[in-house]
Design a protein around this motif. Structure first.
Motif, PDB file in Angstrom:
ATOM      1  N   TRP A  95       0.837  -1.218   0.000  1.00  0.00           N
ATOM      2  CA  TRP A  95       0.000   0.000   0.000  1.00  0.00           C
ATOM      3  C   TRP A  95       0.862   1.255   0.000  1.00  0.00           C
ATOM      4  N   ALA A  96       1.925   1.231   0.819  1.00  0.00           N
ATOM      5  CA  ALA A  96       2.775   2.427   0.968  1.00  0.00           C
ATOM      6  C   ALA A  96       3.390   2.852  -0.357  1.00  0.00           C
ATOM      7  N   ASP A  97       3.591   1.878  -1.268  1.00  0.00           N
ATOM      8  CA  ASP A  97       4.275   2.172  -2.528  1.00  0.00           C
ATOM      9  C   ASP A  97       3.349   2.597  -3.673  1.00  0.00           C
ATOM     10  N   LEU A  98       2.039   2.658  -3.409  1.00  0.00           N
ATOM     11  CA  LEU A  98       1.108   3.057  -4.470  1.00  0.00           C
ATOM     12  C   LEU A  98       1.297   4.532  -4.825  1.00  0.00           C
ATOM     13  N   ASN A  99       1.357   4.825  -6.134  1.00  0.00           N
ATOM     14  CA  ASN A  99       1.402   6.236  -6.524  1.00  0.00           C
ATOM     15  C   ASN A  99      -0.018   6.723  -6.852  1.00  0.00           C
ATOM     16  N   LYS A 100      -0.150   8.007  -7.127  1.00  0.00           N
ATOM     17  CA  LYS A 100      -1.469   8.608  -7.362  1.00  0.00           C
ATOM     18  C   LYS A 100      -2.178   7.946  -8.553  1.00  0.00           C
ATOM     19  N   GLU A 101      -1.415   7.682  -9.636  1.00  0.00           N
ATOM     20  CA  GLU A 101      -2.029   7.075 -10.829  1.00  0.00           C
ATOM     21  C   GLU A 101      -2.642   5.711 -10.504  1.00  0.00           C
ATOM     22  N   GLN A 102      -1.898   4.931  -9.710  1.00  0.00           N
ATOM     23  CA  GLN A 102      -2.403   3.594  -9.360  1.00  0.00           C
ATOM     24  C   GLN A 102      -3.661   3.684  -8.489  1.00  0.00           C
ATOM     25  N   LEU A 103      -3.661   4.624  -7.564  1.00  0.00           N
ATOM     26  CA  LEU A 103      -4.848   4.823  -6.714  1.00  0.00           C
ATOM     27  C   LEU A 103      -6.052   5.229  -7.575  1.00  0.00           C
ATOM     28  N   GLU A 104      -5.797   6.116  -8.520  1.00  0.00           N
ATOM     29  CA  GLU A 104      -6.883   6.558  -9.410  1.00  0.00           C
ATOM     30  C   GLU A 104      -7.368   5.409 -10.290  1.00  0.00           C
ATOM     31  N   SER A 105      -6.415   4.636 -10.776  1.00  0.00           N
ATOM     32  CA  SER A 105      -6.756   3.511 -11.640  1.00  0.00           C
ATOM     33  C   SER A 105      -7.614   2.486 -10.881  1.00  0.00           C
ATOM     34  N   LEU A 106      -7.232   2.187  -9.637  1.00  0.00           N
ATOM     35  CA  LEU A 106      -7.992   1.230  -8.828  1.00  0.00           C
ATOM     36  C   LEU A 106      -9.387   1.780  -8.512  1.00  0.00           C
ATOM     37  N   SER A 107      -9.458   3.073  -8.216  1.00  0.00           N
ATOM     38  CA  SER A 107     -10.769   3.701  -7.976  1.00  0.00           C
ATOM     39  C   SER A 107     -11.654   3.577  -9.207  1.00  0.00           C
ATOM     40  N   GLY A 108     -11.044   3.759 -10.374  1.00  0.00           N
ATOM     41  CA  GLY A 108     -11.781   3.639 -11.632  1.00  0.00           C
ATOM     42  C   GLY A 108     -12.305   2.228 -11.847  1.00  0.00           C
ATOM     43  N   GLN A 109     -11.457   1.230 -11.573  1.00  0.00           N
ATOM     44  CA  GLN A 109     -11.888  -0.167 -11.730  1.00  0.00           C
ATOM     45  C   GLN A 109     -13.029  -0.512 -10.768  1.00  0.00           C
ATOM     46  N   LEU A 110     -12.987   0.083  -9.595  1.00  0.00           N
ATOM     47  CA  LEU A 110     -14.019  -0.215  -8.590  1.00  0.00           C
ATOM     48  C   LEU A 110     -15.355   0.450  -8.901  1.00  0.00           C
ATOM     49  N   THR A 111     -15.296   1.663  -9.484  1.00  0.00           N
ATOM     50  CA  THR A 111     -16.533   2.453  -9.615  1.00  0.00           C
ATOM     51  C   THR A 111     -16.962   2.737 -11.051  1.00  0.00           C
ATOM     52  N   GLN A 112     -16.051   2.554 -12.016  1.00  0.00           N
ATOM     53  CA  GLN A 112     -16.386   2.912 -13.411  1.00  0.00           C
ATOM     54  C   GLN A 112     -15.808   1.910 -14.402  1.00  0.00           C
ATOM     55  N   ALA A 113     -15.906   0.627 -14.078  1.00  0.00           N
ATOM     56  CA  ALA A 113     -15.294  -0.400 -14.945  1.00  0.00           C
ATOM     57  C   ALA A 113     -16.141  -0.598 -16.208  1.00  0.00           C
ATOM     58  N   ILE A 114     -15.512  -0.429 -17.359  1.00  0.00           N
ATOM     59  CA  ILE A 114     -16.230  -0.576 -18.637  1.00  0.00           C
ATOM     60  C   ILE A 114     -16.007  -1.988 -19.205  1.00  0.00           C
ATOM     61  N   PHE A 115     -17.092  -2.622 -19.635  1.00  0.00           N
ATOM     62  CA  PHE A 115     -17.009  -3.952 -20.251  1.00  0.00           C
ATOM     63  C   PHE A 115     -17.736  -3.934 -21.595  1.00  0.00           C
ATOM     64  N   ASN A 116     -17.184  -4.653 -22.565  1.00  0.00           N
ATOM     65  CA  ASN A 116     -17.828  -4.777 -23.884  1.00  0.00           C
ATOM     66  C   ASN A 116     -18.675  -6.037 -23.937  1.00  0.00           C
ATOM     67  N   VAL A 117     -19.978  -5.849 -24.140  1.00  0.00           N
ATOM     68  CA  VAL A 117     -20.874  -6.999 -24.288  1.00  0.00           C
ATOM     69  C   VAL A 117     -20.916  -7.381 -25.760  1.00  0.00           C
ATOM     70  N   ASN A 118     -20.778  -8.683 -26.008  1.00  0.00           N
ATOM     71  CA  ASN A 118     -20.798  -9.150 -27.391  1.00  0.00           C
ATOM     72  C   ASN A 118     -21.641 -10.424 -27.467  1.00  0.00           C
ATOM     73  N   GLY A 119     -22.960 -10.246 -27.509  1.00  0.00           N
ATOM     74  CA  GLY A 119     -23.860 -11.389 -27.597  1.00  0.00           C
ATOM     75  C   GLY A 119     -24.540 -11.705 -26.282  1.00  0.00           C
ATOM     76  N   LYS A 120     -25.444 -12.684 -26.345  1.00  0.00           N
ATOM     77  CA  LYS A 120     -26.256 -13.048 -25.186  1.00  0.00           C
ATOM     78  C   LYS A 120     -26.378 -14.557 -25.084  1.00  0.00           C
ATOM     79  N   SER A 121     -26.767 -15.030 -23.912  1.00  0.00           N
ATOM     80  CA  SER A 121     -27.067 -16.450 -23.727  1.00  0.00           C
ATOM     81  C   SER A 121     -28.399 -16.558 -23.006  1.00  0.00           C
TER      82      SER A 121
END
Length: 403
Positions: free
Chosen positions: A313-339
């Motif tokens: 944790w101590a070694d995380l930089n700002k970009e990594q913190l922002e990136s993780l926040s993005g994955q947690l709250t704004q993760a984009i996925f491409n849907v391609n078809g249905k089942s």
């Protein structure tokens, strides 16, 4: 030519429910069900994984209708006449008590759909309903107020007809020949196919409460999310598939979704992670799961944020913190078809609702022609709501037919 007072086309949930209620209310009527298969009630049998999800524990009509992407407005009145409480009472009177599960779904106490099937078959038998199997309907004609019905085996005459054939294109075609309009069917309950590193090799993982938004639309939903071998499922996805059925068909099932796994804003999660950076300084990010997320999902999101397994944790930089926040709250996925979702194939589409009188479920165009269930352009999210629509429509139609 066989003469009956009432012919019900379709030996499924709505067909049997209507037939039993008609025969019970007016024992003098000769009632017959025409079923094209060699047995009826096949959807009842497989529903709810073979347990039959009879209805849903929602007892306020204005709340219940929120679960119907199509039919919401039309069902408000009918639900004031016959809804969940009435369904429970109907089955209990006939020796089939129901129970409520944590998520509100209701099943027979026996946990077996066979209980419902046995109840219907015995009630139909007791009230003299004739059930004719292997009768595929070829033609329906209305000759001066008498219906002439031709099946694969013979011809019938009847004063009253109820159509309860579900999503059956052949019957829809016959109804169009009689002057009704039918909305083209599209699948309604389905799971999303997604190929994405973040979902690979973790099928079975459930995030308990997420928010899913479909990009470039007003479609969003909340609830549990299940990661599968081929993508995403569970209530949050199935609800979207129902409410977005027409939109997704237009897009050929290719679109993007944004998932907020923790239902927090980007800023709030970023601030929480900054505090964790201090508090958990010596620990590795990978091994210290946060926000009550499943461990395997946390691992995937950490790696997707360009954070290595050994990073503390101590070694995380700002970009990594922002990136993780993005994955947690704004993760984009491409849907391609249905089942298809389990065996619960539901379609949006059917007889135009403007052409039906919802006080009686009778056609506005053809006297003594009634509808119940999914033959109408009504469908619902998963959880027993499609069956409740079948019971309600069948019951109200039965009250009017039996007069």
């Amino acid at each position: 030519m066989i003469q009956k007072d009432v012919i019900i086309i379709g030996g499924g949930a709505a067909g049997f429910f209507a037939a039993i209620n008609i025969a019970e209310k007016n024992p003098d009527l000769k009632v017959a069900i025409l079923e094209r298969g060699k047995e009826g009630l096949t959807k009842v049998k497989v529903s709810g994984g073979g347990r039959c999800n009879v209805t849903h524990a929602e007892f306020i009509p204005s709340e219940l209708i929120q679960n119907y992407p199509r039919g919401q407005k039309e069902l408000r009145g009918p639900f004031h006449q016959f809804m969940t409480g009435d369904t429970i009472e109907w089955f209990e009177k006939r020796g089939v008590p129901l129970k409520i599960e944590e998520d509100g779904r209701m099943f027979p106490v026996s946990n077996s759909s066979q209980t419902i099937i046995d109840c219907f078959l015995s009630e139909a038998d007791q009230h003299g309903v004739e059930v004719l199997y292997n009768h595929s309907v070829k033609a329906i004609e209305n000759q001066g107020g008498i219906f002439q019905i031709e099946t694969s085996q013979c011809q019938f005459l009847s004063k009253k007809v109820l159509i309860a054939t579900g999503s059956n294109p052949k019957i829809w075609q016959l109804l169009e020949n009689l002057g009704h309009t039918v909305s083209a069917p599209v699948p309604s309950l389905f799971t999303f196919n997604i190929e994405d590193e973040r979902l690979k090799n973790i099928p079975g993982v459930v995030a308990q409460d997420v928010e899913v938004n479909v990009l470039n639309s007003n479609l969003c939903s909340e609830g549990p999310l299940l990661i599968t071998h081929w993508g995403l499922s569970a209530p949050s996805i199935l609800k979207l598939s129902a409410f977005g059925a027409l939109e997704f068909a237009k897009r050929d099932y290719k679109f993007q979704i944004e998932i907020n796994f923790i239902k927090q804003s980007f800023e709030d999660s970023f601030n929480t992670l900054k505090v964790r950076k201090q508090d958990l300084a010596k620990k590795t990010v990978f091994k210290s799961t946060q926000f009550d997320l499943p461990k395997r999902l946390w691992h995937k999101l950490v790696l997707a944020s360009s954070i290595k397994e050994e990073t503390r944790w101590a070694d995380l930089n700002k970009e990594q913190l922002e990136s993780l926040s993005g994955q947690l709250t704004q993760a984009i996925f491409n849907v391609n078809g249905k089942s298809t979702f389990k065996e619960e194939f539901v379609t949006a589409g059917g007889v135009n609702l403007k052409e039906v009188n919802f006080k009686t479920f009778e056609s506005k165009y053809i006297k003594n022609l009634y509808f119940a269930g999914e033959v109408l352009n009504i469908d619902a999210v998963t959880g027993g709501f499609n069956f409740q629509n079948a019971w309600t429509g069948a019951y109200i139609a039965a009250q009017n037919i039996s007069k």
